[in-house]
Design a protein around this motif. Structure first.
Motif, PDB file in Angstrom:
ATOM      1  N   ALA A  66     -23.312 -50.012 -12.174  1.00  0.00           N
ATOM      2  CA  ALA A  66     -23.644 -48.844 -11.916  1.00  0.00           C
ATOM      3  C   ALA A  66     -23.625 -47.462 -13.091  1.00  0.00           C
ATOM      4  CB  ALA A  66     -22.786 -48.339 -10.889  1.00  0.00           C
ATOM      5  N   ALA A  67     -22.414 -48.395 -13.759  1.00  0.00           N
ATOM      6  CA  ALA A  67     -22.072 -47.299 -15.561  1.00  0.00           C
ATOM      7  C   ALA A  67     -23.203 -47.694 -16.293  1.00  0.00           C
ATOM      8  CB  ALA A  67     -20.712 -48.482 -15.759  1.00  0.00           C
ATOM      9  N   ARG A  68     -23.958 -48.929 -15.868  1.00  0.00           N
ATOM     10  CA  ARG A  68     -24.454 -48.685 -17.268  1.00  0.00           C
ATOM     11  C   ARG A  68     -25.888 -48.736 -16.926  1.00  0.00           C
ATOM     12  NH1 ARG A  68     -22.743 -53.883 -20.950  1.00  0.00           N
ATOM     13  NH2 ARG A  68     -24.164 -52.943 -22.475  1.00  0.00           N
ATOM     14  N   THR A  69     -26.404 -48.423 -16.278  1.00  0.00           N
ATOM     15  CA  THR A  69     -28.218 -48.030 -15.652  1.00  0.00           C
ATOM     16  C   THR A  69     -28.857 -47.642 -16.766  1.00  0.00           C
ATOM     17  OG1 THR A  69     -26.892 -48.311 -12.691  1.00  0.00           O
ATOM     18  CG2 THR A  69     -28.686 -47.303 -13.304  1.00  0.00           C
ATOM     19  N   SER A  70     -28.683 -46.074 -16.791  1.00  0.00           N
ATOM     20  CA  SER A  70     -28.927 -45.549 -18.001  1.00  0.00           C
ATOM     21  C   SER A  70     -30.045 -46.648 -18.980  1.00  0.00           C
ATOM     22  CB  SER A  70     -28.508 -44.520 -18.290  1.00  0.00           C
ATOM     23  OG  SER A  70     -28.202 -43.191 -17.707  1.00  0.00           O
TER      24      SER A  70
END
Length: 109
Positions: free
Chosen positions: A39-43
């Motif tokens: 979730a913290a690295r989706t971008s």
């Protein structure tokens, strides 16, 4: 002359088929990225996906230009690409299962 027309028609059909399936492949890539990226690295994951699609398109265009004069080699390219992807999916299939997905069972209820 008739053989050249037939080959041009087959080439046109192949290009049309690739144009039809490309959006589906890209959509599947986005769904897979969404399922596997933390979730913290989706971008960042989407940025890498966009970069890889652009690089693949550039490499494919350059290769297509080189192979356009050699129809037999050009015809083998999609088949070799499909064989590579099938091998990749078969070897990495278990790792591509989204988290919290029950294992696949061959037993139907």
């Amino acid at each position: 002359m008739q053989l050249a027309d037939h080959e041009a028609e087959r080439e046109h059909d192949l290009i049309a088929a690739c144009d039809d399936c490309a959006p589906v492949v890209v959509a599947c890539a986005y769904v897979t990225t969404d399922a596997h990226a933390p979730a913290a690295r989706t971008s960042e994951a989407y940025a890498w996906l966009i970069l890889s699609i652009g690089a693949e398109q550039a490499a494919g265009t350059a290769l297509a230009e080189r192979l356009s004069e050699q129809p037999l080699v050009g015809a083998a390219l999609p088949a070799s690409g499909a064989a590579f992807i099938l091998t990749l999916l078969l070897t990495a299939g278990r790792r591509l299962t989204p988290p919290n997905t029950p294992p696949f069972s061959h037993h139907h209820r």
